[in-house]
Enzyme design. Structure first.
Site, mmCIF file in Angstrom:
data_model
loop_
_atom_site.group_PDB
_atom_site.id
_atom_site.type_symbol
_atom_site.label_atom_id
_atom_site.label_comp_id
_atom_site.label_asym_id
_atom_site.label_seq_id
_atom_site.Cartn_x
_atom_site.Cartn_y
_atom_site.Cartn_z
ATOM 1 N N CYS A 34 0.854 -1.184 0.000
ATOM 2 C CA CYS A 34 0.000 0.000 0.000
ATOM 3 C C CYS A 34 0.888 1.231 0.000
ATOM 4 O O CYS A 34 2.120 1.134 0.084
ATOM 5 C CB CYS A 34 -0.902 -0.006 1.234
ATOM 6 N N HIS A 63 5.913 -5.387 8.487
ATOM 7 C CA HIS A 63 5.930 -6.785 8.897
ATOM 8 C C HIS A 63 6.099 -7.713 7.699
ATOM 9 O O HIS A 63 5.143 -8.332 7.218
ATOM 10 C CB HIS A 63 4.643 -7.127 9.654
ATOM 11 N N HIS A 96 4.423 1.566 11.685
ATOM 12 C CA HIS A 96 3.330 1.320 12.627
ATOM 13 C C HIS A 96 3.139 2.460 13.608
ATOM 14 O O HIS A 96 2.112 2.526 14.294
ATOM 15 C CB HIS A 96 3.602 0.032 13.404
ATOM 16 N N GLU A 148 1.274 -0.942 16.329
ATOM 17 C CA GLU A 148 0.423 0.223 16.079
ATOM 18 C C GLU A 148 -0.395 0.583 17.321
ATOM 19 O O GLU A 148 -0.586 1.759 17.633
ATOM 20 C CB GLU A 148 -0.512 -0.034 14.892
ATOM 21 N N SER A 245 1.809 -10.122 10.693
ATOM 22 C CA SER A 245 1.163 -9.046 9.938
ATOM 23 C C SER A 245 -0.340 -9.070 10.194
ATOM 24 O O SER A 245 -1.032 -10.007 9.784
ATOM 25 C CB SER A 245 1.432 -9.194 8.436
ATOM 26 N N SER A 246 -0.847 -8.046 10.865
ATOM 27 C CA SER A 246 -2.273 -8.013 11.199
ATOM 28 C C SER A 246 -3.135 -8.040 9.954
ATOM 29 O O SER A 246 -4.110 -8.791 9.868
ATOM 30 C CB SER A 246 -2.578 -6.762 12.033
ATOM 31 N N ASN A 247 -2.791 -7.228 8.947
ATOM 32 C CA ASN A 247 -3.677 -7.153 7.774
ATOM 33 C C ASN A 247 -3.668 -8.462 6.989
ATOM 34 O O ASN A 247 -4.681 -8.854 6.416
ATOM 35 C CB ASN A 247 -3.327 -5.938 6.910
ATOM 36 N N SER A 289 2.032 -5.628 3.322
ATOM 37 C CA SER A 289 3.477 -5.558 3.519
ATOM 38 C C SER A 289 4.243 -6.514 2.609
ATOM 39 O O SER A 289 5.466 -6.600 2.695
ATOM 40 C CB SER A 289 3.831 -5.868 4.982
#
Length: 330
Positions: A34, A63, A96, A148, A245-247, A289
């Protein structure tokens, strides 16, 4: 960073591959990097160009192991805390975000630092400050321990923000219905999960104040929307991303919530080709990421196992670009 990857153990000669049934491969768009991740990586690269090696980076810049290893090869040194950075070395803060105490300490030590916090995360930081100025206690929706979350909660004094992750956490909140409250959210959460938690907050605290729009970033929302579009037509979805990686983890959850099995992988070498037994249509995406080169690596590996019929499923167009800090452009 463009090192060759191991050939799939189960890949065979061309005759064996063509004898296997074709695999319909639906690739999500948008996927991968992104604007915030692009900016953060470019900040480290520009800092290396301007100041030379080494440049220190507090925490993983994003990440993704592949990205981090690539930057290490160029001269970046990753550390966990600021006290690991020498007094005469430049340091970059990760995408983050960091607690206020970190840049304050960097200023005290007269360190040359560059803040690579994603502008969308910085927006949440400013919202937190404004809500505290208005005398409101903040309910922050996020995952405990995520960088974050640590950075955002560190924008205000201890005790001014309470973290919740689930509807059950909302039920346990100790506040009265008429207290002055506001909510904010981590940017990389599941859109659906966050909506449910917000609805629970608004039901219990009708006067709670929220941002004009959810703080889930456009890239997170778009990648989840793309997975929703393709998952319903797939037997399995592969998500390229790191376990921290959260997303990327949320993309796995989005597919599974629709009843489609999903696997998180970091590289093509992690594919277990037994997963493809009985699979006619495979979905493929990448967390914000993960670079596109890893997507093509996976496609190549799949093509060495079965004939591929590739199609892109587009949920949104992304044209967002974030400016670099002046320190690196002037």
């Amino acid at each position: 960073m463009n090192a060759p990857f191991p050939a799939p153990e189960t890949a065979a000669d061309d005759k064996t591959v063509t004898a296997r049934p074709p695999l319909n491969l639906l690739i999500a768009a948008p996927r991968g990097f992104c604007a915030g991740v692009d900016r953060a990586i470019e900040i480290v690269e520009k800092a290396l160009e301007r100041y030379g090696s080494p440049v220190y980076v507090r925490h993983e810049i994003v990440h993704n192991k592949y990205v981090v290893e690539g930057l290490k090869a160029k001269g970046a040194i990753f550390v966990e805390e600021l006290d690991e950075v020498p007094d005469d070395a430049p340091v970059v803060f990760s995408a983050h975000g960091v607690p206020k105490a970190v840049p304050a300490e960097a200023k005290r030590r007269k360190l040359l630092y560059v803040d690579a916090t994603c502008p969308l995360v910085s927006k949440v930081h400013r919202q937190a400050e404004r809500q505290i100025e208005k005398g409101r206690h903040i309910i922050f929706i996020g995952h405990e321990g995520h960088p974050e979350v640590i950075g955002t909660m560190g924008q205000v004094d201890p005790g001014q923000m309470t973290l919740v992750e689930t509807i059950e956490d909302v039920d346990k909140l100790p506040f009265d219905a008429d207290e002055q409250l506001a909510y904010l959210t981590q940017t990389t959460l599941s859109v659906d999960d966050t909506r449910e938690v917000i609805e629970a907050l608004e039901w219990r605290y009708p006067n709670i104040s929220g941002p004009k729009a959810e703080d889930i970033c456009y890239a997170t929302s778009n990648r989840q929307a793309a997975v929703k579009e393709l998952a319903q037509d797939c037997d399995l979805v592969l998500v390229i991303g790191s376990p921290n990686s959260s997303n990327a983890l949320r993309l796995v959850e989005v597919a599974e919530r629709l009843g489609t099995p999903s696997k998180l992988i970091q590289r093509a070498a992690e594919i277990d080709f037994a997963w493809l037994d009985g699979v006619e249509t495979l979905g493929l995406t990448a967390g914000a990421s993960a670079p596109e080169i890893l997507v093509r690596e996976v496609v190549t590996a799949l093509g060495e196992y079965r004939p591929i019929l590739e199609k892109t499923i587009t949920a949104a167009e992304e044209k967002m670009v974030f400016k670099l800090p002046r320190l690196l452009t002037e």
